[in-house]
Enzyme design. Structure first.
Site, PDB file in Angstrom:
ATOM      1  N   LYS A 161       4.481 -14.449   5.281  1.00  0.00           N
ATOM      2  CA  LYS A 161       4.880 -15.287   4.034  1.00  0.00           C
ATOM      3  C   LYS A 161       6.578 -14.912   3.216  1.00  0.00           C
ATOM      4  O   LYS A 161       7.246 -14.559   2.776  1.00  0.00           O
ATOM      5  CB  LYS A 161       4.234 -14.373   3.370  1.00  0.00           C
ATOM      6  CG  LYS A 161       3.978 -15.422   2.011  1.00  0.00           C
ATOM      7  CD  LYS A 161       2.866 -16.692   2.163  1.00  0.00           C
ATOM      8  CE  LYS A 161       3.382 -17.594   0.589  1.00  0.00           C
ATOM      9  NZ  LYS A 161       2.587 -19.390   0.943  1.00  0.00           N
ATOM     10  N   ASP A 179      -4.903  -5.857   7.011  1.00  0.00           N
ATOM     11  CA  ASP A 179      -6.331  -5.676   5.831  1.00  0.00           C
ATOM     12  C   ASP A 179      -6.652  -7.188   5.524  1.00  0.00           C
ATOM     13  O   ASP A 179      -7.790  -7.203   5.879  1.00  0.00           O
ATOM     14  CB  ASP A 179      -6.373  -5.345   4.656  1.00  0.00           C
ATOM     15  CG  ASP A 179      -7.460  -4.080   4.181  1.00  0.00           C
ATOM     16  OD1 ASP A 179      -8.272  -3.899   5.259  1.00  0.00           O
ATOM     17  OD2 ASP A 179      -7.378  -3.639   3.107  1.00  0.00           O
ATOM     18  N   ASP A 203     -10.596  -8.492   8.117  1.00  0.00           N
ATOM     19  CA  ASP A 203     -11.507  -8.919   7.534  1.00  0.00           C
ATOM     20  C   ASP A 203     -12.487 -10.265   7.714  1.00  0.00           C
ATOM     21  O   ASP A 203     -13.784 -10.748   7.608  1.00  0.00           O
ATOM     22  CB  ASP A 203     -11.861  -8.668   5.810  1.00  0.00           C
ATOM     23  CG  ASP A 203     -12.253  -7.196   5.663  1.00  0.00           C
ATOM     24  OD1 ASP A 203     -11.504  -5.934   6.547  1.00  0.00           O
ATOM     25  OD2 ASP A 203     -12.985  -6.459   4.624  1.00  0.00           O
ATOM     26  N   TYR A 213       0.700  -1.273  -0.109  1.00  0.00           N
ATOM     27  CA  TYR A 213       0.018   0.150   0.338  1.00  0.00           C
ATOM     28  C   TYR A 213       0.852   0.738   0.205  1.00  0.00           C
ATOM     29  O   TYR A 213      -0.043   1.857   0.077  1.00  0.00           O
ATOM     30  CB  TYR A 213      -0.688  -0.021   1.191  1.00  0.00           C
ATOM     31  CG  TYR A 213      -2.136  -1.305   0.986  1.00  0.00           C
ATOM     32  CD1 TYR A 213      -2.287  -1.308   0.345  1.00  0.00           C
ATOM     33  CD2 TYR A 213      -2.853  -1.697   2.501  1.00  0.00           C
ATOM     34  CE1 TYR A 213      -3.158  -2.935  -0.017  1.00  0.00           C
ATOM     35  CE2 TYR A 213      -3.928  -2.385   2.184  1.00  0.00           C
ATOM     36  CZ  TYR A 213      -4.253  -2.970   1.180  1.00  0.00           C
ATOM     37  OH  TYR A 213      -4.543  -3.419   1.546  1.00  0.00           O
TER      38      TYR A 213
HETATM   39 MG    MG Z   1     -10.137  -3.046   4.582  1.00  0.00          MG
END
Ligand code: MG
Ligand code: NAI
Length: 326
Positions: free
Chosen positions: A167, A223, A227, A120
Site C-alpha cells: 500500500k 497475515d 487468511d 507487528y
Molecule cells: Mg493470522
C-alpha cells in the site's frame, strides 16, 4: 543422521493435530527424534508464563520445530518463537485440493510474508485515554532478505515472477521502501515483478485467484491476505506454514486453537500434516515430503474427511488414512 525436532502442541486442537502430524512423520523413513515442549494458555495458567524459557531455548537450538496452536497467549508465544528461530519469512501456501468444496477451486498460490516487522514490531503506545499509537517499522535489510528468499523460491520451480502486494500509495515511506527494495533485488536476480495494492488484491484474488502465483507482502498484509486465501480454498484446516530462519525453522498450521471444537477429536489435521511435509522438505527429504503431500491430497479427495470439510470423520481416521497411503 538423526534430526532433533522440537514439538510444541500448545492448546486446544493443537493437542490433536500436532500428535497426528508426528505420527505421519514417524511413518516415514526419516530418522527423527522428537522433543516435546510446552507453551500456551495452559502453561500460563499453571506457571504464569506462556512461553517457558526452556521451550524458547529448545526452539532456538533445534534444526526444526513443529508448533500446533495456542489460544489467547498467541502473541506472547508465537512472536517470540519466530524470533527464537530467527525467522525472516513466513511461507504460506494456499492451494485448493480436488474433492474439497472450495469457493475458488482454481486457487494455487503462495504468500511470502515478511515475518519480523511492520505493525507487528511491537511499538504500540497508549498516550492518553483518548489516543493510542503504533509505529510501523520497515527496514531495507529485512525487505532485502525477504526479496532474496523470494528470488530463490521462484528460481527453483515453474514460476513467472512475483507479485508485490503493498500500500505504497498511502504508506509511502514504509511500503515505498518495501516495494522499491523488492523490485531492486528482483531486477538484480532477473525475476519479474508486478505490483498490486493490497486492498485491490483482496478483491482481485476473490474474483480470479489464477492471476496470482507467488505473492510477497509486508507482515500484516501477508497475515490477512493469506487468511482470506484460506477462505477461498476451503478453510483454515488446510493451510500450512513455515517460518524460515537462517539456521533453523518453525512449521505450524495457519489456524489457531479452535476452542469451539477442541477436545472433540474432529479437528482437521491436514494443515499440520502438510506443515510437517514442509519440515521434511526443509531438512532436504524431498521425496518423503512429496509422498506426504500426495497422501494428504488423495485423502482429501477420497476421504475420510473431518466435519469442517463436510465429512464426519475423526482426526484419527484422517491421520490413519494418510499413513495408509504413504
Ligand atoms: Mg493470522
Ligand atoms: P481459529 O483458527 O482457532 O478458528 C477459526 C475457525 O476455524 C473456528 O471455527 C475453528 O473451529 C475452525 N478451524 C480452525 N482450524 C481448524 C481445523 N484444523 N479443523 C477444523 N476446523 C478448524 O481462530 P480463532 O477462532 O480466531 O482463534 C481461536 C484462538 O486461537 C484464539 O485464542 C487465538 O488467539 C488463537 N490463535 C492462535 C494462533 C496460533 O497459535 N498461531 C493463530 C490464530 C489464532
Amino acid at each position: 543422521m538423526t534430526h532433533e525436532i522440537v514439538v510444541i502442541p500448545g492448546d486446544g486442537i493443537g493437542q490433536e493435530v500436532t500428535p497426528a502430524a508426528v505420527e505421519v512423520l514417524e511413518a516415514t523413513d526419516v530418522d527423527l527424534e522428537f522433543v516435546e515442549a510446552e507453551a500456551g494458555d495452559a502453561v500460563q495458567e499453571a506457571t504464569g508464563e506462556a512461553l517457558p524459557q526452556e521451550t524458547y531455548d529448545l526452539a532456538a537450538e533445534a534444526e526444526a520445530t513443529l508448533f500446533g496452536a495456542v489460544g489467547e497467549t498467541a502473541a506472547d508465544v508465537i512472536l517470540p518463537l519466530r524470533d527464537a528461530v530467527d525467522s525472516f519469512v513466513n511461507v504460506r501456501p494456499a492451494k485448493a485440493y480436488p474433492g474439497v468444496d472450495a469457493v475458488r477451486p482454481e486457487t494455487d498460490m503462495v504468500f511470502l510474508r515478511e515475518n519480523t516487522e511492520g505493525v507487528y514490531a511491537g511499538h504500540e503506545d497508549r498516550l492518553t485515554d483518548d489516543v493510542s499509537t503504533l509505529t510501523r517499522v520497515v527496514t531495507e535489510s529485512a525487505s532485502r532478505e525477504l526479496a532474496e528468499f523470494a528470488c530463490e523460491y521462484v528460481a527453483g520451480d515453474d514460476h513467472d515472477g512475483v507479485t508485490i502486494a503493498h500500500k505504497a500509495n498511502v504508506m509511502r515511506e514504509t511500503d515505498g521502501l518495501f516495494r522499491d527494495t523488492v523490485v531492486d533485488v528482483a531486477d538484480d536476480n532477473g525475476v519479474e515483478t508486478d505490483e498490486v495494492l493490497m486492498d485491490a488484491f483482496a478483491t482481485r484474488v476473490c474474483l480470479d485467484p489464477t492471476q496470482f502465483d507467488v505473492v510477497v507482502c509486508p507482515n500484516l498484509a501477508g497475515d490477512v491476505l493469506s487468511d482470506l486465501a484460506a477462505g477461498l480454498v476451503g478453510g483454515l484446516g488446510l493451510l500450512p506454514s513455515a517460518n524460515i530462519g537462517h539456521e533453523r525453522a518453525l512449521f505450524e498450521p495457519v489456524h489457531g486453537s479452535a476452542p469451539d471444537i477442541a477436545g472433540e477429536g474432529i479437528s482437521n489435521p491436514a494443515a499440520t500434516i502438510i506443515s510437517a511435509a514442509m519440515l521434511l522438505e526443509y531438512l532436504g527429504y524431498d521425496d518423503q515430503a512429496a509422498a506426504i503431500h500426495t497422501a494428504v491430497e488423495e485423502t482429501l479427495e477420497d476421504g475420510p474427511r473431518t466435519p469442517d470439510l463436510g465429512g464426519d470423520a475423526a482426526t484419527e481416521d484422517v491421520t490413519e488414512a494418510v499413513i495408509d497411503r504413504l
